[in-house]
Design an enzyme around this catalytic site. Structure first.
Site, mmCIF file in Angstrom:
data_model
loop_
_atom_site.group_PDB
_atom_site.id
_atom_site.type_symbol
_atom_site.label_atom_id
_atom_site.label_comp_id
_atom_site.label_asym_id
_atom_site.label_seq_id
_atom_site.Cartn_x
_atom_site.Cartn_y
_atom_site.Cartn_z
ATOM 1 N N ASP A 32 7.249 4.205 -0.094
ATOM 2 C CA ASP A 32 7.284 5.042 -1.290
ATOM 3 C C ASP A 32 7.599 6.476 -0.843
ATOM 4 O O ASP A 32 6.996 6.972 0.111
ATOM 5 C CB ASP A 32 5.930 4.971 -2.019
ATOM 6 N N ASN A 88 1.610 -1.702 -11.880
ATOM 7 C CA ASN A 88 1.562 -1.124 -13.220
ATOM 8 C C ASN A 88 2.574 -1.781 -14.157
ATOM 9 O O ASN A 88 3.717 -2.022 -13.765
ATOM 10 C CB ASN A 88 1.867 0.378 -13.141
ATOM 11 N N GLN A 95 3.418 2.933 -15.425
ATOM 12 C CA GLN A 95 4.692 2.488 -14.841
ATOM 13 C C GLN A 95 5.772 3.530 -15.122
ATOM 14 O O GLN A 95 5.915 3.989 -16.256
ATOM 15 C CB GLN A 95 5.110 1.129 -15.429
ATOM 16 N N HIS A 101 7.420 -4.014 -9.419
ATOM 17 C CA HIS A 101 7.088 -3.706 -8.025
ATOM 18 C C HIS A 101 5.581 -3.722 -7.837
ATOM 19 O O HIS A 101 4.826 -3.544 -8.794
ATOM 20 C CB HIS A 101 7.648 -2.335 -7.610
ATOM 21 N N HIS A 103 2.547 -1.963 -5.482
ATOM 22 C CA HIS A 103 2.226 -0.886 -4.535
ATOM 23 C C HIS A 103 1.305 -1.435 -3.447
ATOM 24 O O HIS A 103 0.302 -2.092 -3.752
ATOM 25 C CB HIS A 103 1.464 0.244 -5.238
HETATM 26 P P1 AMP Z 1 5.184 3.105 -10.853
HETATM 27 O O1 AMP Z 1 4.572 4.379 -11.347
HETATM 28 O O2 AMP Z 1 4.194 1.995 -10.682
HETATM 29 O O3 AMP Z 1 6.368 2.685 -11.704
HETATM 30 O O4 AMP Z 1 5.695 3.429 -9.406
HETATM 31 C C1 AMP Z 1 6.975 3.881 -9.103
HETATM 32 C C2 AMP Z 1 6.924 4.374 -7.677
HETATM 33 O O5 AMP Z 1 8.245 4.436 -7.172
HETATM 34 C C3 AMP Z 1 6.306 5.754 -7.500
HETATM 35 O O6 AMP Z 1 5.199 5.678 -6.613
HETATM 36 C C4 AMP Z 1 7.450 6.577 -6.895
HETATM 37 O O7 AMP Z 1 7.001 7.505 -5.946
HETATM 38 C C5 AMP Z 1 8.330 5.518 -6.275
HETATM 39 N N1 AMP Z 1 9.732 5.852 -6.135
HETATM 40 C C6 AMP Z 1 10.547 6.374 -7.073
HETATM 41 N N2 AMP Z 1 11.790 6.535 -6.593
HETATM 42 C C7 AMP Z 1 11.767 6.079 -5.310
HETATM 43 C C8 AMP Z 1 12.735 5.977 -4.263
HETATM 44 N N3 AMP Z 1 14.003 6.360 -4.451
HETATM 45 N N4 AMP Z 1 12.348 5.460 -3.089
HETATM 46 C C9 AMP Z 1 11.066 5.072 -2.894
HETATM 47 N N5 AMP Z 1 10.110 5.145 -3.830
HETATM 48 C C10 AMP Z 1 10.447 5.637 -5.019
#
Ligand code: AMP
Ligand code: ZN
Length: 136
Positions: A32, A88, A95, A101, A103
């Site tokens: 992340d 999420n 989300q 995805h 975490h």
């Molecule tokens: P969520 O809030 O569960 O949808 O999590 C999305 C996650 O994706 C967050 O923790 C972001 O920091 C992560 N994220 C967004 N863009 C990228 C990226 N380009 N590479 C890696 N992680 C990302």
């Protein structure tokens, strides 16, 4: 199954670079970029599903199997003291990227309160009411 304007579909296709720590035919696991803790990673299926409601059941099982394997390896390599698996679904649930995805969040002693909710105090009647709604 690739969705235009989906950042994770672009990561899967290589259009956007990522720090990949594992991949197989079904999933990619990347770091992340805004980690909650050192080693925070994401399990991302290659195919686009918006959330766990959409993810086929067999893939959900495979994702959890992979989470367990990654957690074990990462714990050994990072020397973390515990682990959170977070997933999420929906904006209200936090989300922000609408491609399923999971975490993987390594936890360390004294790393602060990363995930916290305020515990409610329902009485037995309220609990019984909600039990009936869900179970019957
Ligand atoms: P969520 O809030 O569960 O949808 O999590 C999305 C996650 O994706 C967050 O923790 C972001 O920091 C992560 N994220 C967004 N863009 C990228 C990226 N380009 N590479 C890696 N992680 C990302
Ligand atoms: Zn996608």
């Amino acid at each position: 199954m690739k969705q235009d304007n989906c950042i994770f579909c672009k990561i899967i296709s290589g259009e956007i670079p990522s720090f990949t720590i594992f991949e197989d035919e079904q999933f990619k696991v990347i770091l992340d970029v805004a980690p909650a803790a050192k080693g925070h990673a994401l399990i991302i299926p290659r195919r686009h599903y918006a959330n766990l409601y959409e993810l086929p059941e067999d893939m959900a099982a495979d994702a959890m199997r992979l989470a367990r394997r990654m957690m074990t390896t990462m714990t050994q390599k990072l020397g973390c003291d515990g682990f959170n698996i977070v997933q999420n679904n929906g904006e209200v649930a936090g989300q922000t990227v609408f491609h399923f995805h999971m975490h993987l969040i390594p936890r360390y002693h004294n790393d602060g309160e990363i995930l916290k909710y305020i515990a409610g105090e329902p009485d037995r009647e309220e609990l019984e009411q909600i039990r009936r709604i869900i179970a019957e």
